[in-house]
Design a protein around this motif. Sequence first.
Motif, PDB file in Angstrom:
ATOM      1  N   HIS A 102       1.058  -1.255   0.015  1.00 56.84           N
ATOM      2  CA  HIS A 102      -0.007   0.231   0.146  1.00 56.84           C
ATOM      3  C   HIS A 102       0.599   1.431  -0.222  1.00 56.84           C
ATOM      4  N   HIS A 125       1.665   5.713  -1.481  1.00 56.68           N
ATOM      5  CA  HIS A 125       0.488   6.531  -3.381  1.00 56.68           C
ATOM      6  C   HIS A 125       1.883   7.057  -3.460  1.00 56.68           C
ATOM      7  N   HIS A 170      -8.824   2.234   1.244  1.00 55.74           N
ATOM      8  CA  HIS A 170      -8.159   2.943   2.938  1.00 55.74           C
ATOM      9  C   HIS A 170      -9.593   1.627   3.950  1.00 55.74           C
ATOM     10  N   HIS A 208      -4.920  -0.502   5.887  1.00 57.68           N
ATOM     11  CA  HIS A 208      -4.729  -0.056   7.309  1.00 57.68           C
ATOM     12  C   HIS A 208      -5.490  -1.354   8.248  1.00 57.68           C
ATOM     13  N   ASP A 267       2.446   3.486   3.058  1.00 57.74           N
ATOM     14  CA  ASP A 267       1.622   3.951   3.114  1.00 57.74           C
ATOM     15  C   ASP A 267       3.033   5.540   1.766  1.00 57.74           C
TER      16      ASP A 267
HETATM   17 ZN   LIG Z   1      -2.567   5.702   1.992  1.00 61.50          ZN
END
Ligand SMILES: [Zn+2]
Length: 667
Positions: free
Chosen positions: A69, A71, A218, A255, A306
């Motif tokens: 996960h 970005h 998420h 998460h 993340d």
């Molecule tokens: Zn995220």
Amino acid sequence: MTDVDVILNGGSVATMNGDFDLLDPGAVAVRDGVIEAVGLADQIAAAYAADEVVDCSGCAVIPGLINAHTHAPMTLLRGLADDLRLDVWLMGYMMPVELEFVRPDFCWLGTQLACAEMIRSGTTCFADMYYYEEAVADATAQAGLRAVCAETVLRFPTPDAQSYDESLERTRDFILRWKGHPLIMPAVGPHAPYTTTAKLLQACAQLALEFDVPLHIHIAETAQEVEDHRAEYGMPIVPWVKKQNVFEAKVIAAHCVHLDEGEMHTLLHHGVGVAHNPTSNLKLASGFAPVVRMLELGLNVGIGTDGPASNNDLDMWEEMRLAALLAKCVTSDPTALPARQALAMATIGGARALHIDEHIGSLEPGKRADIAVVDLRSVHTMPKFTRDSEALYARLVYAAKGSDVRDVMCQGQWMMRERRLLTLDEQALTAEAAGIARKIDTFLIQREESVLSKLLVIGQVAQKKTFEIQVKVHLSDHVPIEGLLDRSEIVILKPSVRRQYDTYFLFDDPYRSRLRYREDELLEDGQVQDAVYRLTLISETREREYAMSVLLSRSRFDAPATRSLRFYREYFKPVAEVGVHKERRRYRVRYGGTDFAINLDRIVKPELPGVFLEIKSRTWSRQDAERKAELIGELLGLLQVQEQEFVREEYVELAVEAERLGEEAGE
Ligand SMILES: [Zn+2]
């Protein structure tokens, strides 16, 4: 002898297959981007020949790490705003900056930087969620890395779509163009339950099912999110998301920090993959995901970094170590989540969570040749024990660092040899990133200059400039106002009883800005019928004083207060704060052909004795103001108010004064 392209020879091969076979000294033979064979070094040498034989002695040979996960383009926002609460960080900084700066070239550059960082630390595949995901996909494919790329869908305008219909169209188009690519798996990315809607989630699920692509979302990142969700929908997040059909798709849920046992069972039942993000959860103080329990139940749990703006790096080695350490501490059990399991989560577990374990995640014949070679001859990874096979995993997870990764291959192509990147120009990329950082700095510096510009970037602000003729009177006690107003020349249009909780943020800026957060409750028979939350930036100038009233010109910026008082406090950082609570009886009346608002306020906090009578009316011209000033004088006469009772201060000044007097009295 079978000819292959490359043989990785002589390393400790951690296959991460079903039996966790360790081959030492082992070898991996690669042909046409696929793993041809894995075995002991002498067996491979006897059966295969290659032009390129890479000496891996002293190294571990592992499946390329999978970042479940992230970005990626947020490498360009790394270090922009830190040590903030998630909502302030996201809504106050990330989203406004993204709206201003995020374009396809931004995403492309940010992703290339991310790829450089990931390759350097042995990551060969990542699950992304961002905007302009086609640029992310393109930058990744050009770097030669593998990714599951989810185009973000939100219920509000994003950098790449004005509406969610447009977002969905964009996602469909993206999937159509990238599906079937050897390195890129397109996906649908509804950001989170709290940033989407039921309808939107249903549409995303449908899209993912139509094209058989993953859906990345998420889920239950913070306790606040779970609490808010329960308050709004009367049920926990997971069953609600399930109700929208989302789990019919191949889901990657990032998460999952605040889940109950039942919710974990639901995820398990639907084969939902979980991405655990230990650093991000720690940094944002989101909590501890019940990872040990999820693994015990048999859920597929991968590890993610993340985004690099909330971590702040893309190093999976740190994540593996933290995942293992956190699990031990949270369960008070040092045997929980051992090193081998941590490495499994970052490889085969991640592949399962991403629903692509058929192709990657372990070193097995037939799988894609996504491989990392980790040099374990440094002082911090020595010595080598062979008695217990677990020792290799412990060296990797507890001692090795991302910078120990020596060579990286994705789909049989070298990305890095001897720590030199082969597909990316780091220098050019970082120079370009520095230019963007300067622009973002300038943007934020300008924004922080005034309270108004800070208010404007968080949205939904309407500006009103009003002229108002107004009087405020302090009375020792309630006036029997209904009785006094009960005469033929006055028409009472709309009486109401309210309770208003005002918090004023005061600023030390040239405009003497004052921001009011108002919780306005409408009461009926003492019960709250309705509550409205508003945020108003007030600056006012006194234009003219009449005998019994003043003409004010106010510029007001008004917005619905959709976030908590705490959010605004942390976002605006006022120099002082004043609370005024009052009970207000409000009358809209018509007198002399003009509309007036008459408010009778009893100030509860600070304790100001008596009541305040306020009469005001909008005005558009001088003559009009003069006429209204006269009418106000007449109204005051009808209400039997004496001239010495006038006050010229706003409640906030009275409150500050009351506080000062209180402090003096206390001394
Ligand atoms: Zn995220």
